[in-house]
Design a protein around this motif. Structure first.
Motif, PDB file in Angstrom:
ATOM      1  N   GLN A   1       0.827  -1.209   0.000  1.00  0.00           N
ATOM      2  CA  GLN A   1       0.000   0.000   0.000  1.00  0.00           C
ATOM      3  C   GLN A   1       0.862   1.260   0.000  1.00  0.00           C
ATOM      4  N   GLN A   2       1.951   1.222   0.769  1.00  0.00           N
ATOM      5  CA  GLN A   2       2.865   2.375   0.780  1.00  0.00           C
ATOM      6  C   GLN A   2       3.464   2.606  -0.597  1.00  0.00           C
ATOM      7  N   LEU A   3       3.813   1.523  -1.256  1.00  0.00           N
ATOM      8  CA  LEU A   3       4.370   1.624  -2.608  1.00  0.00           C
ATOM      9  C   LEU A   3       3.345   2.263  -3.542  1.00  0.00           C
ATOM     10  N   GLU A   4       2.101   1.780  -3.474  1.00  0.00           N
ATOM     11  CA  GLU A   4       1.046   2.320  -4.321  1.00  0.00           C
ATOM     12  C   GLU A   4       0.766   3.793  -3.989  1.00  0.00           C
ATOM     13  N   ASP A   5       0.830   4.130  -2.716  1.00  0.00           N
ATOM     14  CA  ASP A   5       0.637   5.527  -2.307  1.00  0.00           C
ATOM     15  C   ASP A   5       1.709   6.408  -2.918  1.00  0.00           C
ATOM     16  N   GLU A   6       2.948   5.939  -2.825  1.00  0.00           N
ATOM     17  CA  GLU A   6       4.060   6.721  -3.346  1.00  0.00           C
ATOM     18  C   GLU A   6       3.942   6.912  -4.857  1.00  0.00           C
ATOM     19  N   LEU A   7       3.529   5.848  -5.565  1.00  0.00           N
ATOM     20  CA  LEU A   7       3.381   5.939  -7.016  1.00  0.00           C
ATOM     21  C   LEU A   7       2.134   6.712  -7.414  1.00  0.00           C
ATOM     22  N   GLY A   8       1.133   6.682  -6.558  1.00  0.00           N
ATOM     23  CA  GLY A   8      -0.107   7.359  -6.875  1.00  0.00           C
ATOM     24  C   GLY A   8      -1.012   6.570  -7.804  1.00  0.00           C
ATOM     25  N   VAL A   9      -0.717   5.286  -8.018  1.00  0.00           N
ATOM     26  CA  VAL A   9      -1.603   4.433  -8.817  1.00  0.00           C
ATOM     27  C   VAL A   9      -1.672   3.045  -8.164  1.00  0.00           C
ATOM     28  N   LEU A  10      -2.775   2.364  -8.399  1.00  0.00           N
ATOM     29  CA  LEU A  10      -2.886   0.995  -7.902  1.00  0.00           C
ATOM     30  C   LEU A  10      -2.094   0.055  -8.785  1.00  0.00           C
ATOM     31  N   LEU A  11      -1.408  -0.886  -8.170  1.00  0.00           N
ATOM     32  CA  LEU A  11      -0.670  -1.893  -8.920  1.00  0.00           C
ATOM     33  C   LEU A  11      -1.438  -3.220  -8.925  1.00  0.00           C
ATOM     34  N   ILE A  12      -2.271  -3.424  -7.918  1.00  0.00           N
ATOM     35  CA  ILE A  12      -2.974  -4.690  -7.733  1.00  0.00           C
ATOM     36  C   ILE A  12      -4.468  -4.429  -7.636  1.00  0.00           C
ATOM     37  N   ASP A  13      -5.240  -5.256  -8.363  1.00  0.00           N
ATOM     38  CA  ASP A  13      -6.700  -5.168  -8.315  1.00  0.00           C
ATOM     39  C   ASP A  13      -7.155  -6.187  -7.280  1.00  0.00           C
ATOM     40  N   ARG A  14      -7.648  -5.685  -6.141  1.00  0.00           N
ATOM     41  CA  ARG A  14      -7.991  -6.586  -5.034  1.00  0.00           C
ATOM     42  C   ARG A  14      -9.458  -6.977  -5.019  1.00  0.00           C
ATOM     43  N   SER A  15     -10.191  -6.654  -6.056  1.00  0.00           N
ATOM     44  CA  SER A  15     -11.631  -6.884  -6.009  1.00  0.00           C
ATOM     45  C   SER A  15     -11.998  -8.296  -6.436  1.00  0.00           C
ATOM     46  N   ASN A  16     -11.041  -9.119  -6.799  1.00  0.00           N
ATOM     47  CA  ASN A  16     -11.347 -10.529  -7.029  1.00  0.00           C
ATOM     48  C   ASN A  16     -10.151 -11.400  -6.662  1.00  0.00           C
ATOM     49  N   ARG A  17     -10.411 -12.706  -6.599  1.00  0.00           N
ATOM     50  CA  ARG A  17      -9.379 -13.692  -6.245  1.00  0.00           C
ATOM     51  C   ARG A  17      -9.277 -14.731  -7.328  1.00  0.00           C
ATOM     52  N   PRO A  18      -8.147 -15.235  -7.720  1.00  0.00           N
ATOM     53  CA  PRO A  18      -6.871 -14.699  -7.238  1.00  0.00           C
ATOM     54  C   PRO A  18      -6.653 -13.275  -7.758  1.00  0.00           C
ATOM     55  N   LEU A  19      -5.740 -12.574  -7.146  1.00  0.00           N
ATOM     56  CA  LEU A  19      -5.507 -11.155  -7.458  1.00  0.00           C
ATOM     57  C   LEU A  19      -5.028 -10.965  -8.890  1.00  0.00           C
TER      58      LEU A  19
ATOM     59  N   LEU B   1      -3.128  -8.056 -11.591  1.00  0.00           N
ATOM     60  CA  LEU B   1      -2.387  -6.801 -11.642  1.00  0.00           C
ATOM     61  C   LEU B   1      -3.174  -5.810 -12.486  1.00  0.00           C
ATOM     62  N   THR B   2      -3.062  -4.544 -12.152  1.00  0.00           N
ATOM     63  CA  THR B   2      -3.618  -3.512 -13.023  1.00  0.00           C
ATOM     64  C   THR B   2      -2.683  -3.345 -14.224  1.00  0.00           C
ATOM     65  N   GLU B   3      -3.080  -2.501 -15.155  1.00  0.00           N
ATOM     66  CA  GLU B   3      -2.191  -2.199 -16.287  1.00  0.00           C
ATOM     67  C   GLU B   3      -0.865  -1.656 -15.782  1.00  0.00           C
ATOM     68  N   ALA B   4      -0.947  -0.737 -14.838  1.00  0.00           N
ATOM     69  CA  ALA B   4       0.275  -0.164 -14.269  1.00  0.00           C
ATOM     70  C   ALA B   4       1.074  -1.245 -13.556  1.00  0.00           C
ATOM     71  N   GLY B   5       0.354  -2.140 -12.881  1.00  0.00           N
ATOM     72  CA  GLY B   5       1.025  -3.232 -12.178  1.00  0.00           C
ATOM     73  C   GLY B   5       1.734  -4.165 -13.123  1.00  0.00           C
ATOM     74  N   ARG B   6       1.132  -4.426 -14.266  1.00  0.00           N
ATOM     75  CA  ARG B   6       1.750  -5.291 -15.266  1.00  0.00           C
ATOM     76  C   ARG B   6       3.077  -4.708 -15.726  1.00  0.00           C
ATOM     77  N   PHE B   7       3.049  -3.419 -15.985  1.00  0.00           N
ATOM     78  CA  PHE B   7       4.274  -2.741 -16.400  1.00  0.00           C
ATOM     79  C   PHE B   7       5.292  -2.749 -15.283  1.00  0.00           C
ATOM     80  N   PHE B   8       4.840  -2.415 -14.070  1.00  0.00           N
ATOM     81  CA  PHE B   8       5.744  -2.302 -12.925  1.00  0.00           C
ATOM     82  C   PHE B   8       6.395  -3.642 -12.624  1.00  0.00           C
ATOM     83  N   TYR B   9       5.655  -4.695 -12.752  1.00  0.00           N
ATOM     84  CA  TYR B   9       6.171  -6.033 -12.486  1.00  0.00           C
ATOM     85  C   TYR B   9       7.368  -6.341 -13.386  1.00  0.00           C
ATOM     86  N   GLU B  10       7.216  -6.070 -14.673  1.00  0.00           N
ATOM     87  CA  GLU B  10       8.283  -6.367 -15.627  1.00  0.00           C
ATOM     88  C   GLU B  10       9.522  -5.537 -15.314  1.00  0.00           C
TER      89      GLU B  10
END
Lengths: 310, 310
Positions: B37-55, B57-66
């Motif tokens: 959450q701190q990481l996402e706060d610092e970036l100002g965008v969500l990296l993980i979509d927590r509204s379903n399981r399994p989790l 990644l958001t578009e930004a998360g996909r990029f960030f992961y790579e």
DNA sequence: CCATGATCATACCTTTTAGGTATAAAATTC
DNA sequence: GAATTTTATACCTAAAAGGTATGATCATGG
């Protein structure tokens, strides 16, 4: 190791003075000294020569400085791009591809895709084969073109082509005088440069595996980031390099190439996608590839196409 | 942002489950949740979509992961190499050079240096011009070959050559049909891809500065890591690119080039070294370059040599 | 050559942050 | 709809970063 330590080190290296660096970093000098010492302890080598003023970097420190600077810059870039993507609205379609497939048909394919879907935000993401499987599963890319075979229940894989490999020699190397296909055994004891050095496993590992499977031991192995650096090093007479056929047209003045005759010395071009997606846009992309096939572009040789294989 | 957070995020992204990732990381699940959450706060965008399981990644998360994965791998590589250098014994001579100079005479020069000094451990370090000045002062490199002019009291600089620039067009682009030299003004409104994206300032900035000095505004600007990616994007019909003449022999099937006729559309090849070193090995390297000059290799054109200029 | 000043390292302490436990809230599965 | 699993929040403890004081080391000038 943490980024904070890299930032601290970079400041000290630039200022060549702990006290001034501490001021710039808005911390006191003693914690800065300790953090750098912790970094050096963790690495097991000195980065800074403290026996004279102003401070000098050691050889390891010189290297570390350059690398750390690039990494910090990369972090900043990643942050900016992540935000940009996070705040964007257009539909993205991300194609992961190994660098060497950019020499072949991928640009042509992308042209056709853009004609077909003008509003799609297509991105090309340079990415190693091993990364593509994971990236597909995690939906970080939408289709992949790679070189390495993987098996995964969720990912469907088509071999588009088996591409032969060549050895790159500096002009004047004794073994460059012939244009006959060369056997891998002749590489035993020769210095090699391989690429890409990261992420792993990569084409670099394919090459190392291929050699070790035949009990061939290169004289030394150097890893570099990209093929240009590798070919520059070959041109300098320092090493040999194994590359795919499509990449061999470079540096004709000072590098020459011999096809490797061993049966296993090939590198496949593989299209990977999620099984879930097989009925969607992937079907249309396959059709675009068939159309390219019908146009018979140089990279898509008839004898090796296996487009509709399960 | 710290490396620990990148590692935590990578684990969560891989597992698609905070609890399992926490186990793998040997920490409890709540601190992992907070760190992300701190990481996402610092970036100002969500990296993980927590509204379903399994989790997911958001578009930004996909990029960030790579990106994060590559950075972590890069850190490991840097650590290993730093140790290797720190524990080594041979004398190193590090040549910093911009990628594009590897197309020209640098490999030839390195060959001559290795003949001249067989026991010297010569390393080629791909490095932007701006980095070379700093790197020389900090003794991280011993000589530099770059493209950008700098003034610095401690560094001596020789212009070896002024190289003309060309525009790379995809085959079929309306402005690719002519082979006449093209004016920069014709690039107004065209999408551009520039490289290298990092570190900055770099050749990319030289190009941007050249355009803005003449009030020319490209349609869009995309930054990529290296020339291969840039030319792949040009070949895909997505952008144009400005590159040095020496680099233009690539991708003759799908990219073509027009020389830029504007007077200032040149890029110098500059040799930089510490003034302190001027009497040492640098003198001999100059001599090696003169010998190359005498052999009149293609990249060293007579009209532009200024080797002994102060 | 020695005194002085500047700078780095060490000892000890305080503050900040990471991580742990308990539990509430949310999503999934049966 | 209940039970289970998983993530988020509140509160607390432990660890690590940073600060101050001062000793050790290097450079400079007289």
């Amino acid at each position: 190791m943490e980024l904070r330590q890299l930032r601290y080190f970079l400041a000290v290296a630039r200022e060549r003075n702990f006290s001034r660096a501490a001021e710039i970093l808005h911390i006191a000098q003693p914690p800065l000294s300790r953090q750098i010492q912790q970094l050096e302890d963790e690495l097991g080598v000195l980065l800074i020569d403290r026996s004279n003023r102003p401070l000098d970097l050691t050889e390891a420190g010189r290297f570390f400085y350059e690398q750390a600077g690039q990494i910090i810059a990369r972090i900043e870039n990643m942050r900016e791009q992540t935000r940009k993507i996070g705040l964007s609205r257009r539909e993205r379609y991300v194609i992961g591809c190994v660098g060497s497939t950019l020499y072949g048909g991928i640009p042509d394919l992308v042209r056709r895709m853009r004609e077909r879907w003008p509003d799609l935000d297509i991105e090309i993401r340079e990415m190693m084969s091993t990364e593509q499987v994971t990236a597909l599963k995690e939906r970080r890319i939408d289709v992949g073109f790679g070189r390495v075979r993987f098996n995964d229940r969720e990912i469907e894989r088509l071999t588009l082509r088996e591409e032969r490999l060549v050895v790159a020699f500096p002009k004047g190397h004794p073994k460059s005088l012939s244009t006959e296909p060369i056997g891998l055994a002749e590489l035993d004891g020769e210095p090699l440069v391989i690429y890409p050095s990261a992420p792993r496993p990569s084409f670099a590992d394919e090459v190392l595996n291929m050699l070790s499977e035949q009990g061939i031991s290169p004289g030394s192995v150097e890893e570099v980031r990209e093929i240009q650096t590798a070919l520059g090093i070959v041109a300098a007479g320092m090493s040999l390099c194994i590359i795919p056929t499509a990449s061999q047209r470079q540096r004709p003045d000072d590098v020459c190439y011999r096809i490797i005759k061993d049966e296993n010395a090939t590198s496949p071009i593989i299209m990977s996608f999620r099984r879930d997606d097989a009925k969607g846009r992937i079907e249309e992309i396959k059709q675009l590839i068939r159309e390219m096939y019908a146009d018979n572009p140089p990279w898509l040789q008839l004898s090796n196409v296996q487009l509709d294989r399960a």
